[in-house]
Design a protein around this motif. Structure first.
Motif, PDB file in Angstrom:
ATOM      1  N   ILE A  14      -2.627  35.793  24.613  1.00 24.39           N
ATOM      2  CA  ILE A  14      -2.723  34.325  24.581  1.00 24.39           C
ATOM      3  C   ILE A  14      -1.579  33.761  23.734  1.00 24.39           C
ATOM      4  N   PRO A  15      -0.513  33.261  24.365  1.00 22.89           N
ATOM      5  CA  PRO A  15       0.581  32.673  23.593  1.00 22.89           C
ATOM      6  C   PRO A  15       0.142  31.345  22.971  1.00 22.89           C
ATOM      7  N   ALA A  16       0.342  31.224  21.668  1.00 23.73           N
ATOM      8  CA  ALA A  16      -0.068  29.997  20.962  1.00 23.73           C
ATOM      9  C   ALA A  16       0.945  29.686  19.865  1.00 23.73           C
ATOM     10  N   ALA A  17       2.213  29.893  20.174  1.00 24.40           N
ATOM     11  CA  ALA A  17       3.244  29.715  19.140  1.00 24.40           C
ATOM     12  C   ALA A  17       4.205  28.570  19.459  1.00 24.40           C
ATOM     13  N   GLY A  18       3.868  27.791  20.487  1.00 23.17           N
ATOM     14  CA  GLY A  18       4.762  26.679  20.857  1.00 23.17           C
ATOM     15  C   GLY A  18       4.742  25.573  19.801  1.00 23.17           C
ATOM     16  N   LEU A  19       5.687  24.658  19.894  1.00 23.04           N
ATOM     17  CA  LEU A  19       5.799  23.598  18.894  1.00 23.04           C
ATOM     18  C   LEU A  19       4.852  22.427  19.158  1.00 23.04           C
ATOM     19  N   GLY A  20       4.361  22.307  20.375  1.00 21.60           N
ATOM     20  CA  GLY A  20       3.408  21.230  20.683  1.00 21.60           C
ATOM     21  C   GLY A  20       3.983  19.841  20.484  1.00 21.60           C
ATOM     22  N   THR A  21       5.226  19.645  20.881  1.00 22.81           N
ATOM     23  CA  THR A  21       5.889  18.356  20.579  1.00 22.81           C
ATOM     24  C   THR A  21       5.255  17.186  21.333  1.00 22.81           C
ATOM     25  N   ARG A  22       4.610  17.462  22.493  1.00 23.86           N
ATOM     26  CA  ARG A  22       4.029  16.344  23.253  1.00 23.86           C
ATOM     27  C   ARG A  22       2.848  15.724  22.517  1.00 23.86           C
ATOM     28  N   PHE A  23       2.315  16.439  21.520  1.00 26.40           N
ATOM     29  CA  PHE A  23       1.103  15.948  20.856  1.00 26.40           C
ATOM     30  C   PHE A  23       1.357  15.589  19.391  1.00 26.40           C
ATOM     31  N   PRO A  31      -1.867  23.814  14.882  1.00 26.42           N
ATOM     32  CA  PRO A  31      -1.456  24.234  16.236  1.00 26.42           C
ATOM     33  C   PRO A  31      -2.250  23.462  17.289  1.00 26.42           C
ATOM     34  N   LYS A  32      -1.585  23.104  18.409  1.00 23.21           N
ATOM     35  CA  LYS A  32      -2.313  22.321  19.431  1.00 23.21           C
ATOM     36  C   LYS A  32      -3.500  23.097  19.973  1.00 23.21           C
ATOM     37  N   GLU A  33      -3.430  24.416  19.920  1.00 21.01           N
ATOM     38  CA  GLU A  33      -4.538  25.244  20.414  1.00 21.01           C
ATOM     39  C   GLU A  33      -5.783  25.084  19.542  1.00 21.01           C
ATOM     40  N   MET A  34      -5.624  24.522  18.327  1.00 18.78           N
ATOM     41  CA  MET A  34      -6.775  24.321  17.444  1.00 18.78           C
ATOM     42  C   MET A  34      -7.368  22.916  17.562  1.00 18.78           C
ATOM     43  N   ARG A 107       3.087  37.694  15.365  1.00 16.19           N
ATOM     44  CA  ARG A 107       3.897  36.468  15.256  1.00 16.19           C
ATOM     45  C   ARG A 107       5.120  36.542  16.141  1.00 16.19           C
ATOM     46  N   GLN A 108       5.467  35.383  16.675  1.00 14.08           N
ATOM     47  CA  GLN A 108       6.649  35.314  17.531  1.00 14.08           C
ATOM     48  C   GLN A 108       7.935  35.153  16.704  1.00 14.08           C
ATOM     49  N   GLY A 109       7.820  34.644  15.501  1.00  9.79           N
ATOM     50  CA  GLY A 109       9.034  34.460  14.682  1.00  9.79           C
ATOM     51  C   GLY A 109       9.684  33.133  14.974  1.00  9.79           C
ATOM     52  N   GLN A 110      10.273  33.024  16.139  1.00  7.41           N
ATOM     53  CA  GLN A 110      10.906  31.756  16.538  1.00  7.41           C
ATOM     54  C   GLN A 110      10.394  31.386  17.920  1.00  7.41           C
ATOM     55  N   PRO A 111      10.087  30.108  18.156  1.00  7.42           N
ATOM     56  CA  PRO A 111       9.578  29.743  19.491  1.00  7.42           C
ATOM     57  C   PRO A 111      10.709  29.672  20.511  1.00  7.42           C
ATOM     58  N   LEU A 112      11.090  30.840  21.028  1.00 10.65           N
ATOM     59  CA  LEU A 112      12.249  30.911  21.941  1.00 10.65           C
ATOM     60  C   LEU A 112      11.847  30.798  23.412  1.00 10.65           C
ATOM     61  N   GLY A 113      10.578  30.432  23.654  1.00 17.63           N
ATOM     62  CA  GLY A 113      10.134  30.232  25.034  1.00 17.63           C
ATOM     63  C   GLY A 113       8.947  31.115  25.385  1.00 17.63           C
ATOM     64  N   LEU A 114       8.243  30.739  26.453  1.00 14.90           N
ATOM     65  CA  LEU A 114       7.043  31.480  26.865  1.00 14.90           C
ATOM     66  C   LEU A 114       7.370  32.929  27.230  1.00 14.90           C
ATOM     67  N   GLY A 135      -2.853  29.232  25.729  1.00 14.54           N
ATOM     68  CA  GLY A 135      -3.873  28.837  24.754  1.00 14.54           C
ATOM     69  C   GLY A 135      -4.240  27.368  24.778  1.00 14.54           C
ATOM     70  N   ASP A 136      -3.496  26.564  25.530  1.00 23.59           N
ATOM     71  CA  ASP A 136      -3.827  25.132  25.597  1.00 23.59           C
ATOM     72  C   ASP A 136      -4.258  24.732  27.007  1.00 23.59           C
ATOM     73  N   ASP A 137      -4.470  25.717  27.862  1.00 23.36           N
ATOM     74  CA  ASP A 137      -4.792  25.452  29.261  1.00 23.36           C
ATOM     75  C   ASP A 137      -6.261  25.833  29.483  1.00 23.36           C
TER      76      ASP A 137
HETATM   77  P1  UTP Z   1       4.333  24.717  26.373  1.00 24.07           P
HETATM   78  O1  UTP Z   1       5.636  24.412  26.929  1.00 24.07           O
HETATM   79  O2  UTP Z   1       3.121  23.964  26.866  1.00 24.07           O
HETATM   80  O3  UTP Z   1       4.287  24.638  24.785  1.00 24.07           O
HETATM   81  O4  UTP Z   1       4.097  26.269  26.439  1.00 24.07           O
HETATM   82  P2  UTP Z   1       5.088  23.804  23.752  1.00 24.07           P
HETATM   83  O5  UTP Z   1       6.522  24.149  23.815  1.00 24.07           O
HETATM   84  O6  UTP Z   1       4.360  24.033  22.465  1.00 24.07           O
HETATM   85  O7  UTP Z   1       4.764  22.324  24.270  1.00 24.07           O
HETATM   86  P3  UTP Z   1       5.532  20.950  24.062  1.00 24.07           P
HETATM   87  O8  UTP Z   1       6.217  20.750  25.388  1.00 24.07           O
HETATM   88  O9  UTP Z   1       6.466  21.083  22.898  1.00 24.07           O
HETATM   89  O10 UTP Z   1       4.435  19.958  23.821  1.00 24.07           O
HETATM   90  C1  UTP Z   1       2.986  26.887  27.069  1.00 24.07           C
HETATM   91  C2  UTP Z   1       2.278  27.858  26.150  1.00 24.07           C
HETATM   92  O11 UTP Z   1       3.195  28.827  25.643  1.00 24.07           O
HETATM   93  C3  UTP Z   1       3.172  28.859  24.229  1.00 24.07           C
HETATM   94  C4  UTP Z   1       2.567  27.526  23.796  1.00 24.07           C
HETATM   95  O12 UTP Z   1       1.909  27.651  22.558  1.00 24.07           O
HETATM   96  C5  UTP Z   1       1.623  27.210  24.952  1.00 24.07           C
HETATM   97  O13 UTP Z   1       0.363  27.826  24.771  1.00 24.07           O
HETATM   98  N1  UTP Z   1       4.550  29.099  23.731  1.00 24.07           N
HETATM   99  C6  UTP Z   1       5.576  28.321  24.183  1.00 24.07           C
HETATM  100  C7  UTP Z   1       4.755  30.091  22.822  1.00 24.07           C
HETATM  101  O14 UTP Z   1       3.818  30.811  22.398  1.00 24.07           O
HETATM  102  N2  UTP Z   1       6.016  30.299  22.361  1.00 24.07           N
HETATM  103  C8  UTP Z   1       7.081  29.564  22.793  1.00 24.07           C
HETATM  104  O15 UTP Z   1       8.208  29.816  22.342  1.00 24.07           O
HETATM  105  C9  UTP Z   1       6.841  28.533  23.725  1.00 24.07           C
END
Ligand code: UTP
Length: 307
Positions: A14-23, A31-34, A107-114, A135-137
């Protein structure tokens, strides 16, 4: 249906390391997943879905804000003792629900993408097919999408993605699939493109946040350069697998028509809270009554004023 490939899908990532910028700003320190959907954080619904499908080895990929996620899936002894002392067995059981599931973290370290987040799971997953649940779906608990995807993998091998028909003008918000050979709700995926220009999209089938992946995806991800937005995109790796005739190659899609919410999107989040609030065992009846009155007021404010 007799499985041709043995049942080896037991792990979920379950990836949950994104930045969640939309929220933002809600997701600045959380974390948006919380974020709570009625009375549980979004990620708890996702973990429970995984366990329901028989995948009880769960790995969560976390980032900077990992503490809240780790704490949620652990025991909170002081709280449990306080509830026990009060004899509040109901809340005690609810508090223990999430701690009783064995969840691992890395930990992912840096959010470099899904795609990068999925690759972080390589060591934990090993050489077995595995599921990825974003994790947010949220997929409604009454719909059995993941179970069907696991069955498709067992029958056909390769990787399996979940697809949903969206209005053609919205397809640019998603990964989009080119498909052929539809049988029921299963299609063969011939190509994938991340967030296409709607005029150039190959279909209106959007990729949603459930995957069953062949372990060969790890090797492909290692060769996948950063794509759209400078991020390592899982869609790009799946595009490679869709065109591959190597062992583990090939991608199928399950077209889902059930209830699904992207809780990382503010509007979809509100819809999820209303829908799951209405279905809630304790709150649903009262909330529904209030919502009906509220809608009546909106439709005919003068009558509501007279009341
Ligand atoms: P999203 O694109 O929805 O996440 O990634 P985001 O980048 O957090 O969202 P915004 O656009 O900035 O609001 C889909 C899933 O992949 C995870 C996110 O946590 C989410 O569950 N993800 C995304 C990672 O774990 N690492 C990443 O580097 C990017």
């Amino acid at each position: 249906m007799t499985p041709q490939h043995p049942r080896t899908v037991t792990k979920a990532v379950i990836p949950a390391a994104g930045l969640g910028t939309r929220f933002l700003p809600a997701t600045k320190a959380t974390p948006k997943e919380m974020l709570p959907v009625v009375d549980k954080p979004a990620i708890q619904y996702v973990v429970e879905e995984s366990v329901r499908a028989g995948l009880d080895d769960v790995l969560v990929i976390t980032g900077r804000n990992k503490a809240a996620l780790e704490d949620h899936f652990d025991h909170h002894w002081e709280l449990e003792q306080a509830l026990e002392a009060k004899g509040d067995q109901f809340r005690l059981a609810r508090v223990r629900e999430s701690a009783d599931i064995k969840v691992h973290f890395v930990r992912q370290g840096q959010p470099l993408g899904l795609g990068h987040a999925v690759h972080v799971a390589k060591e934990h997953v090993g050489d077995h097919p595995f599921a990825v649940l974003l994790g947010d779906d949220l997929i409604d608990g009454r719909d059995h999408l993941l179970e069907e995807m696991v069955a498709v993998r067992e029958e056909r091998g390769g990787s399996v993605i979940a697809l949903m028909e969206v209005p053609p003008e919205s397809v640019g918000l998603y990964g989009c699939a080119a498909v052929d050979g539809r049988e029921g709700d299963v299609v063969r995926v011939t190509g994938l493109v991340e967030k296409p220009d709607p005029a150039e999209a190959p279909s209106n089938l959007a990729v949603i946040g459930r995957y069953v992946l062949d372990p060969s995806v790890f090797e492909v991800l290692e060769q996948t350069p950063p794509g759209r937005g400078g991020e390592i995109q899982l869609t790009d790796a799946l595009q490679t697998l869709a065109g591959s005739s190597e062992p583990g190659g090939g991608v199928h899609g399950v077209v889902f028509s059930g209830r699904r919410y992207d809780t990382g999107d503010r509007l979809d989040y509100l819809k999820a809270v209303v829908r799951l609030g209405l279905d809630h065992q304790e709150l649903g009846k009262d909330f529904g009554q209030w919502l009906d009155e509220f809608v009546q007021e909106r439709l005919a404010p003068e009558k509501a004023f007279q009341r």
